[in-house]
Design an enzyme around this catalytic site. Structure first.
Site, short mmCIF file in Angstrom:
data_model
loop_
_atom_site.label_atom_id
_atom_site.label_comp_id
_atom_site.label_asym_id
_atom_site.label_seq_id
_atom_site.Cartn_x
_atom_site.Cartn_y
_atom_site.Cartn_z
N ARG A 60 1.15 -1.57 -0.39
CA ARG A 60 0.11 -0.27 0.09
C ARG A 60 0.87 0.88 -0.15
O ARG A 60 0.46 2.53 0.09
CB ARG A 60 -0.80 0.21 0.84
CG ARG A 60 -2.01 -0.96 0.69
CD ARG A 60 -3.35 -0.86 1.94
NE ARG A 60 -3.74 -3.21 2.35
CZ ARG A 60 -3.42 -3.51 2.75
NH1 ARG A 60 -2.69 -3.26 3.68
NH2 ARG A 60 -4.00 -4.30 2.68
N GLY A 105 -1.52 -11.04 9.55
CA GLY A 105 -1.52 -12.14 10.13
C GLY A 105 -2.69 -12.43 10.88
O GLY A 105 -1.68 -13.72 11.62
N GLY A 106 -3.11 -12.32 11.04
CA GLY A 106 -4.23 -12.58 11.26
C GLY A 106 -5.39 -13.47 11.39
O GLY A 106 -5.84 -14.50 11.32
N GLU A 107 -5.14 -14.37 10.01
CA GLU A 107 -5.31 -15.83 9.01
C GLU A 107 -4.35 -16.92 9.79
O GLU A 107 -4.06 -17.41 8.98
CB GLU A 107 -5.53 -15.25 8.42
CG GLU A 107 -7.28 -14.29 7.48
CD GLU A 107 -6.67 -13.27 7.95
OE1 GLU A 107 -5.75 -12.47 8.04
OE2 GLU A 107 -8.12 -12.80 9.06
N ASN A 165 -8.31 -8.97 13.33
CA ASN A 165 -9.66 -10.29 13.90
C ASN A 165 -8.63 -11.65 14.92
O ASN A 165 -7.53 -11.48 14.58
CB ASN A 165 -10.20 -10.50 12.91
CG ASN A 165 -9.44 -11.60 11.71
OD1 ASN A 165 -8.54 -10.22 11.38
ND2 ASN A 165 -8.68 -12.14 12.05
N ASP A 203 -15.08 -12.36 11.59
CA ASP A 203 -14.16 -12.25 10.87
C ASP A 203 -14.07 -10.35 10.38
O ASP A 203 -13.82 -9.81 9.42
CB ASP A 203 -13.32 -12.34 9.40
CG ASP A 203 -11.84 -11.46 9.27
OD1 ASP A 203 -11.73 -10.88 9.56
OD2 ASP A 203 -11.83 -12.55 7.79
#
Lengths: 186, 568
Positions: free
Chosen positions: B148, B208-210, B297, B340
């Site tokens: 971004r 990295g929340g996943e 999340n 989520d």
């Protein structure tokens, strides 16, 4: 000076990965074909697969999280370095299109199902794969069907719940259509 | 938990890159021709005054307040119909584009997926240099290989990378000055956000929340890349919070708190893999030395049984001290999230009317829930939340193995898309998705660096998806106008003193609306998804608007490789 030395070392380690992997991969060719371009629809194409996915799957086979009567004895004696080398080798090979002939109407239904299921959010556009998420584009139809069925029946469970959850609500027809679509992405 | 795996390779790669050998710089006609033909030196005074700067675009979101309000009015509601493309800059990367270009003194710095950086003449589109980050052997990231943008300070650019490194580049030459590892990519850490720079600090969060990370915001020294402080978004003690029964808007979350308490008794070690990524830039109030950011999340996204408690500070806005990273306050929107529907869109600092009608310093956030939340800046107290900007149904029905339908779907509401705030209209402009989904849960233990959703979310083919620009009065929380689009919206909004709102759509249309009433005034077809973050700047008295149009992985919008620049 240290920087230059380290650079040379790093370059050598990376070069050896693929080359060493190529030697170690000779035994794989019996099922997975020359350079990982399997000609047998039940054995997956490994050429061009992501290195991260390959190394994690080999680790999972070795540590019992994924089971297959053919693979289990093969991986038993692989070291961590072997796994990295093999993964690097197959990732560096060019996939050759399979002989698969797509059924256009089933593939169209498969694409609609794939869109609905948000497959490419993880598998990347065109099912090209990224990191630990496998490339499935151009994979053998029979292999894709088997994996989706295995996830659905929880015979394959090394997916952290993602694919088992996705496959749970897929019908037999959905699986056939998805495999038609994805196998045709040559 | 296995950081030694690539130890040797990483060590080598790091020491090599520290000497600038590991990256590639490319350009046109030999080394000299590749340099930016002027000195780049952005002062802290300039960075701090960016909100009033009608020449440059110095921050991802325009200023430390992150209003994405450009004070120039040469392009305005009366003449925008005559806006024309000046040039298209083609990158070599045909993949998702989410960049916000930084523009200083007529030089533009833009990034692409896979961490390429280009320095370009912002008037002619001529390329000065092109930097490609040499990616490490392991990358692990969700939702596309995005980047971004860069941050700038002095003569340096800063960028986070997919392999979880922070790099500093010479803004004039594109040469690598230093590189430091932010976290271990093998465990699921990666960087797609642009950093924010203030004084001697580069601030950056993590994806990295996943993947079961343990999230943070870190501050690094601009000169050396040395770590100055870390704020852990998952506290080891107290992450169970207050066992909140309702969300921030008072709706019941349907938690089985007795079962959660029993699970916590048995095992509290899950905090190490509890997620809590920070996806977008923090806002900074330099007067009170405070940094504001929102935390994403908990991991795994949909399966909550093994992470009992409120899971602080996931799904929260958090304020910390700029100099030490010490905690100041937090406000959690959804405790123990299993949908989520986390907090991603970057916070905006502004003054609003409080409940008694008095103007007070505030900070606001646009949620994936479809609400804009407005807080007191000093203590986080919720002043108001907006009316729902998009349809909400069945909130908060729990995910099931076969799927439970709830609106909004798991992409929002407002995703990472930064809102814009226009002080003249008193409106916040939020890009929303309407994507009906079913939420599916599947028990899953920590998989060691693999994607870890604990289920799935799926769209519903019989239900139409669409997008909406919602303009919300920040003093009342009421939606003043809405502009609906044929596809869900993802990307940034920009508003200007010329009474305009710029935003893009997945079908390639880049549009300008009247900021006062939402009337469509201008559009341009970019040929690929217009899903980056628009910016504006001026060079030699002429105002420009720039927008990256490379499509989007998350919503699978058509990919491209170009950034378009427009002027009258």
């Amino acid at each position: 000076m240290m920087g230059v030395l380290a650079l040379v070392l790093a370059a050598r380690v990376q070069a050896q990965d693929v080359e060493a992997g190529g030697k170690k991969a000779e035994v794989c060719a019996a099922c997975h074909g020359a350079n990982g371009n399997s000609q047998t629809p039940t054995f997956p194409v490994l050429a061009g697969q992501t290195a991260r996915y390959l190394s994690l799957q080999l680790r999972d086979f070795k540590e019992g999280r994924r089971k297959d009567p053919n693979m289990d004895p093969i991986v038993a004696n692989l070291s961590r370095q072997d796994i990295y080398d093999l993964a690097a080798f197959f990732a560096a090979q060019k996939p050759i299109p399979t002989a698969f002939k797509q059924d256009d109407s089933k593939a169209a239904a498969g694409k609609a199902k794939a869109d609905e299921t948000l497959c490419t959010m993880c598998h990347l556009g065109g099912f090209a794969g990224q990191n630990e998420i496998p490339r499935v584009a151009g994979q053998h139809y029979e292999y894709i069907v088997k994996q989706l069925n295995d996830f659905k029946a929880k015979r394959r469970t090394n997916d952290a719940g993602n694919m088992t959850s996705v496959a749970r609500t897929l019908s037999e027809q959905d699986i056939e259509n998805l495999a038609q679509y994805i196998a045709g992405l040559q | 938990m296995n950081s030694m795996k690539f130890g040797l390779v990483l060590m080598c790669a790091l020491s090599a890159n520290a000497y600038g050998q590991g990256a590639e710089i490319q350009g046109g006609m030999g080394a000299a021709a590749n340099e930016v033909p002027k000195t780049i030196a952005v002062t802290q005074t300039q960075l701090s005054a960016a909100a009033r700067d009608a020449q440059n675009w110095l921050h991802t979101n325009g200023s430390y307040d992150q209003t994405r309000y450009f004070p120039g009015a040469q392009i305005n509601a009366q003449n925008v119909a005559g806006l024309k493309a000046v040039f298209a800059f083609q990158t070599e990367v045909m993949e998702s584009m989410e960049t916000a270009p930084i523009v200083v003194d007529g030089v533009m710095y833009l990034t692409t997926s896979y961490n390429h950086v280009y320095a370009v003449d912002a008037v002619t589109g001529k390329q000065f240099w092109h930097y490609k980050h040499k990616m490490g052997p392991v990358t692990t990231f969700c939702c596309g290989p995005n980047n971004r943008g860069v941050a700038i300070s002095g003569g340096k650019l800063f960028m986070g990378t997919l392999d979880a490194k922070l790099v500093a580049l010479d803004a004039r030459t594109g040469k690598l000055l230093w590189e430091t590892e932010i976290a271990d990519p093998e465990k699921g850490y990666s960087e797609t956000m642009a950093p924010t720079v203030i004084e001697n600090k580069v601030l950056i969060g993590t994806n990295g929340g996943e993947y079961g990370i343990c999230g943070f915001v870190k501050a690094f020294d601009t000169d050396s890349g040395k770590l100055l402080w870390t704020f852990n978004t998952i506290p080891e003690k107290g992450n169970e919070g207050v066992w909140a029964v309702n969300d921030a808007t008072g709706r019941n979350l349907h938690r089985d708190i007795a079962a959660e308490k029993a699970a916590l008794e048995k095992d509290s070690s899950f905090y190490q893999t509890l997620g809590g990524g920070v996806w977008m830039n923090p806002a900074i109030d330099a007067r009170t030395r405070t940094v504001f950011f929102v935390v994403g999340n908990p991991s795994p996204d949909l399966y909550g049984a093994e992470r009992p408690g409120d899971n602080l500070y996931t799904d929260s806005m958090v304020a910390v001290d700029l100099d030490s990273g010490a905690y100041k306050w937090h406000f959690q929107y959804i405790a123990h999230d299993v949908w989520d529907l986390d907090a991603v869109s970057p916070p905006i600092l502004l003054d609003v009317k409080d409940k008694s009608g008095r103007m007070v310093p505030a900070v606001m956030h646009g949620g994936k829930t479809g609400h804009i939340y407005v807080h007191r800046r000093d203590n986080g107290e919720l002043i108001r939340f907006s009316e729902a900007m998009i349809p909400q149904e069945n909130m908060w029905v729990l995910p099931t193995p076969d799927g439970a339908r709830m609106l909004p779907g798991a992409n929002g509401g407002v995703e990472w898309s930064p809102m814009a705030f226009n002080p003249n209209t008193r409106l916040a402009y939020a890009l929303n998705l309407h994507q009906p989904m079913t939420y599916h849960v599947e028990a899953a233990t920590y998989p060691g660096g693999k994607l870890w959703l604990g289920g799935a979310f799926k769209t519903i083919p019989s239900e139409k998806q669409w997008g909406r620009v919602a303009a919300v009065n920040v003093d009342t929380g009421k939606v003043a106008w809405k502009y609906d689009t044929e596809q869900p919206l993802i990307g940034g909004a920009l508003t200007t003193a010329g009474n305009l709102v710029f935003f893009g759509e997945g079908n390639g249309l880049f549009k300008a609306l009247d900021a006062r009433n939402g009337k469509l005034l201008w559009h341009f077809q970019c040929g690929a998804g217009a899903n980056a973050m628009p910016v504006s700047y001026s060079v030699r008295g002429k105002q420009y608007v720039a927008m990256g149009c490379g499509g989007n992985t998350q919503l699978d919008f058509k990919r491209g490789n170009s950034l378009f620049v427009f002027a009258l």
